[in-house]
Design an enzyme around this catalytic site. Structure first.
Site, PDB file in Angstrom:
ATOM      1  CE1 TYR A  77       0.290   7.686   2.742  1.00 15.94           C
ATOM      2  CE2 TYR A  77       0.766   5.438   2.101  1.00 15.94           C
ATOM      3  CZ  TYR A  77      -0.075   6.366   2.685  1.00 15.94           C
ATOM      4  OH  TYR A  77      -1.276   5.960   3.226  1.00 15.94           O
ATOM      5  CG  ASP A 110      -1.821   1.237   1.242  1.00 19.39           C
ATOM      6  OD1 ASP A 110      -2.744   1.246   0.410  1.00 19.39           O
ATOM      7  OD2 ASP A 110      -1.615   2.167   2.042  1.00 19.39           O
ATOM      8  CG  HIS A 130      -4.883   9.609   0.459  1.00 13.32           C
ATOM      9  ND1 HIS A 130      -3.536   9.510   0.208  1.00 13.32           N
ATOM     10  CD2 HIS A 130      -5.039   9.198   1.726  1.00 13.32           C
ATOM     11  CE1 HIS A 130      -2.918   9.054   1.288  1.00 13.32           C
ATOM     12  NE2 HIS A 130      -3.807   8.854   2.218  1.00 13.32           N
ATOM     13  CE  LYS A 178      -4.022   4.624   0.644  1.00 11.23           C
ATOM     14  NZ  LYS A 178      -2.589   4.463   0.904  1.00 11.23           N
TER      15      LYS A 178
HETATM   16  N1  LIG Z   1      -5.636   6.140   3.798  1.00 12.43           N
HETATM   17  C1  LIG Z   1      -5.132   6.849   4.794  1.00 12.43           C
HETATM   18  O1  LIG Z   1      -5.535   8.002   5.036  1.00 12.43           O
HETATM   19  C2  LIG Z   1      -4.028   6.260   5.621  1.00 12.43           C
HETATM   20  C3  LIG Z   1      -3.617   6.912   6.807  1.00 12.43           C
HETATM   21  C4  LIG Z   1      -2.606   6.320   7.558  1.00 12.43           C
HETATM   22  C5  LIG Z   1      -2.049   5.123   7.121  1.00 12.43           C
HETATM   23  N2  LIG Z   1      -2.448   4.530   5.944  1.00 12.43           N
HETATM   24  C6  LIG Z   1      -1.858   3.254   5.457  1.00 12.43           C
HETATM   25  O2  LIG Z   1      -1.989   2.287   6.502  1.00 12.43           O
HETATM   26  C7  LIG Z   1      -0.680   1.786   6.828  1.00 12.43           C
HETATM   27  C8  LIG Z   1      -0.610   1.429   8.292  1.00 12.43           C
HETATM   28  O3  LIG Z   1      -0.895   2.545   9.106  1.00 12.43           O
HETATM   29  P1  LIG Z   1       0.231   3.320   9.965  1.00 12.43           P
HETATM   30  O4  LIG Z   1       1.535   3.130   9.280  1.00 12.43           O
HETATM   31  O5  LIG Z   1      -0.261   4.689  10.196  1.00 12.43           O
HETATM   32  O6  LIG Z   1       0.190   2.600  11.367  1.00 12.43           O
HETATM   33  P2  LIG Z   1       0.364   1.095  11.934  1.00 12.43           P
HETATM   34  O7  LIG Z   1       0.713   0.141  10.864  1.00 12.43           O
HETATM   35  O8  LIG Z   1      -0.864   0.836  12.754  1.00 12.43           O
HETATM   36  O9  LIG Z   1       1.532   1.274  12.958  1.00 12.43           O
HETATM   37  C9  LIG Z   1       2.818   1.580  12.560  1.00 12.43           C
HETATM   38  C10 LIG Z   1       3.633   1.776  13.836  1.00 12.43           C
HETATM   39  O10 LIG Z   1       3.665   0.563  14.567  1.00 12.43           O
HETATM   40  C11 LIG Z   1       5.008   0.151  14.764  1.00 12.43           C
HETATM   41  N3  LIG Z   1       5.035  -1.316  14.605  1.00 12.43           N
HETATM   42  C12 LIG Z   1       4.805  -2.029  13.484  1.00 12.43           C
HETATM   43  N4  LIG Z   1       4.929  -3.346  13.706  1.00 12.43           N
HETATM   44  C13 LIG Z   1       5.246  -3.479  15.015  1.00 12.43           C
HETATM   45  C14 LIG Z   1       5.506  -4.593  15.847  1.00 12.43           C
HETATM   46  N5  LIG Z   1       5.458  -5.841  15.364  1.00 12.43           N
HETATM   47  N6  LIG Z   1       5.794  -4.347  17.157  1.00 12.43           N
HETATM   48  C15 LIG Z   1       5.830  -3.103  17.664  1.00 12.43           C
HETATM   49  N7  LIG Z   1       5.593  -2.011  16.913  1.00 12.43           N
HETATM   50  C16 LIG Z   1       5.303  -2.191  15.599  1.00 12.43           C
HETATM   51  C17 LIG Z   1       5.818   0.854  13.704  1.00 12.43           C
HETATM   52  O11 LIG Z   1       7.122   1.117  14.162  1.00 12.43           O
HETATM   53  P3  LIG Z   1       8.449   0.763  13.292  1.00 12.43           P
HETATM   54  O12 LIG Z   1       8.222   1.224  11.882  1.00 12.43           O
HETATM   55  O13 LIG Z   1       9.508   1.514  14.012  1.00 12.43           O
HETATM   56  O14 LIG Z   1       8.602  -0.725  13.403  1.00 12.43           O
HETATM   57  C18 LIG Z   1       5.052   2.166  13.533  1.00 12.43           C
HETATM   58  O15 LIG Z   1       5.427   3.088  14.554  1.00 12.43           O
HETATM   59  C19 LIG Z   1       0.249   2.946   6.425  1.00 12.43           C
HETATM   60  O16 LIG Z   1       1.585   2.576   6.356  1.00 12.43           O
HETATM   61  C20 LIG Z   1      -0.372   3.349   5.120  1.00 12.43           C
HETATM   62  O17 LIG Z   1      -0.023   2.438   4.098  1.00 12.43           O
HETATM   63  C21 LIG Z   1      -3.442   5.090   5.207  1.00 12.43           C
END
Ligand SMILES: NC(=O)c1ccc[n+]([C@@H]2O[C@H](COP(=O)([O-])OP(=O)(O)OC[C@H]3O[C@@H](n4cnc5c(N)ncnc54)[C@H](OP(=O)(O)O)[C@@H]3O)[C@@H](O)[C@H]2O)c1
Length: 278
Positions: free
Chosen positions: A52, A47, A110, A77
């Site tokens: 990004y 994704d 998005h 997106k």
């Molecule tokens: N459509 C939208 O508006 C929107 C908004 C936000 C996100 N997104 C998408 O959704 C994806 C996921 O959301 P997100 O990146 O915001 O948050 P997330 O995946 O819920 O959390 C990411 C955080 O969790 C940590 N983490 C990941 N795996 C871990 C584990 N096994 N143990 C402990 N900590 C862990 C990561 O740290 P480290 O990297 O340091 O490991 C990072 O700080 C994004 O990357 C993006 O592709 C879309």
């Protein structure tokens, strides 16, 4: 019981892996490394988004992976300043160029950005691109039911996917049910719910992790899968990228699922998609 390691089929017949690698806040250079890692570990959905700034790195990783293009499900997106038919088309072409591919598997708007009032026209541009084979599936992100209904009224089509903020603290039961009734797949962003507080220390999560000898993060990812959500956790670290994918050798019980459901606060951690901020 549904095999959660198998893809889920969208309302347009396109099959999507249920777990993917999210790339928000992964820079272009890091994206190449981390996406290659994810693909080597078995992830088949990546994704990304124009916003990004890492589509070049993502595209390079896919090219370097040794996998055929059809084996990788690429999602991207278009950003808010590219609403409207002509701008949406140009944004899609720019994403294709940066990703180094002739098609994107799932392309999304998005944010609805209701203050612009152009999301219906923008979705029509996605449908045209789908007709031409530039994208395989037309989806949206951060849409509320009122936005989805407008799109459906104008086009007769429900977007295939709505990618929304979703995690145990904001688990959106009404929206998930509303999507399911209309054949829209829910995709969870921010799935680990770590923007405020830490769901990883909640009793419901820790107890399930102990019972199944898994980590708290694996329990949460499994909860998304068993609640029929496509989930796209992000990590910059190889060992966590591996941990987040190792979720197919256990199943949460109904009671464990219900205890995690009960963590819902009903409050978003991110922006309100119906407001003026986007
Ligand atoms: N459509 C939208 O508006 C929107 C908004 C936000 C996100 N997104 C998408 O959704 C994806 C996921 O959301 P997100 O990146 O915001 O948050 P997330 O995946 O819920 O959390 C990411 C955080 O969790 C940590 N983490 C990941 N795996 C871990 C584990 N096994 N143990 C402990 N900590 C862990 C990561 O740290 P480290 O990297 O340091 O490991 C990072 O700080 C994004 O990357 C993006 O592709 C879309």
């Amino acid at each position: 019981m549904t095999d959660l390691s198998a893809p889920i089929t969208l309302n347009d017949g396109v099959a999507v892996p249920r777990i993917g690698y999210g790339t928000y806040k992964v820079g272009d250079d890091d994206a190449q490394r981390t996406v290659e890692t994810a693909l080597s570990l078995g992830y088949r959905l990546v994704d990304t988004a124009e916003m990004y700034g890492n589509e070049v790195g993502v595209g390079r990783a896919v090219a370097a992976s040794g996998l055929a293009r059809e084996e990788v499900f690429l999602t991207s997106k278009l950003w808010n300043d590219h609403h409207g038919r002509r701008k949406a088309r140009a944004a899609l072409e720019a994403s294709l160029e940066r990703l180094g591919t002739d098609h994107i598997d799932l392309f999304m708007i998005h944010w609805p950005s209701p203050k612009q009032g152009l999301y219906v026209e923008t979705f029509e541009a996605l449908l045209e691109a789908r007709e031409e084979g530039l994208i395989r599936s037309a989806g949206v992100s951060n849409f509320l039911p009122e936005h989805l209904e407008r799109v459906h009224e104008a086009t007769g089509v429900w977007p295939s996917v709505n990618q929304v903020e979703l995690h145990p603290y904001f688990n959106q039961p009404e929206l998930r049910a509303w999507h399911a009734e209309r054949g829209i797949v829910t995709e969870s962003w921010g799935p680990l719910g770590q923007r405020t507080g830490s769901v990883l220390h909640e009793r419901a999560v820790v107890d399930a992790a102990t019972a199944h000898e898994k980590t708290a993060v694996q329990v949460i990812i499994r909860w998304h899968l068993q609640r029929d959500c496509v989930v796209i956790p992000k990590s910059a670290h190889a060992e966590r990228i591996a941990e987040n994918f190792a979720v197919f050798d256990f199943a949460l019980t109904d009671e464990e699922l219900a205890r995690i459901d009960a963590l819902d606060t009903g409050e978003r951690q991110g922006i309100d998609p119906g407001g003026d901020e986007r």
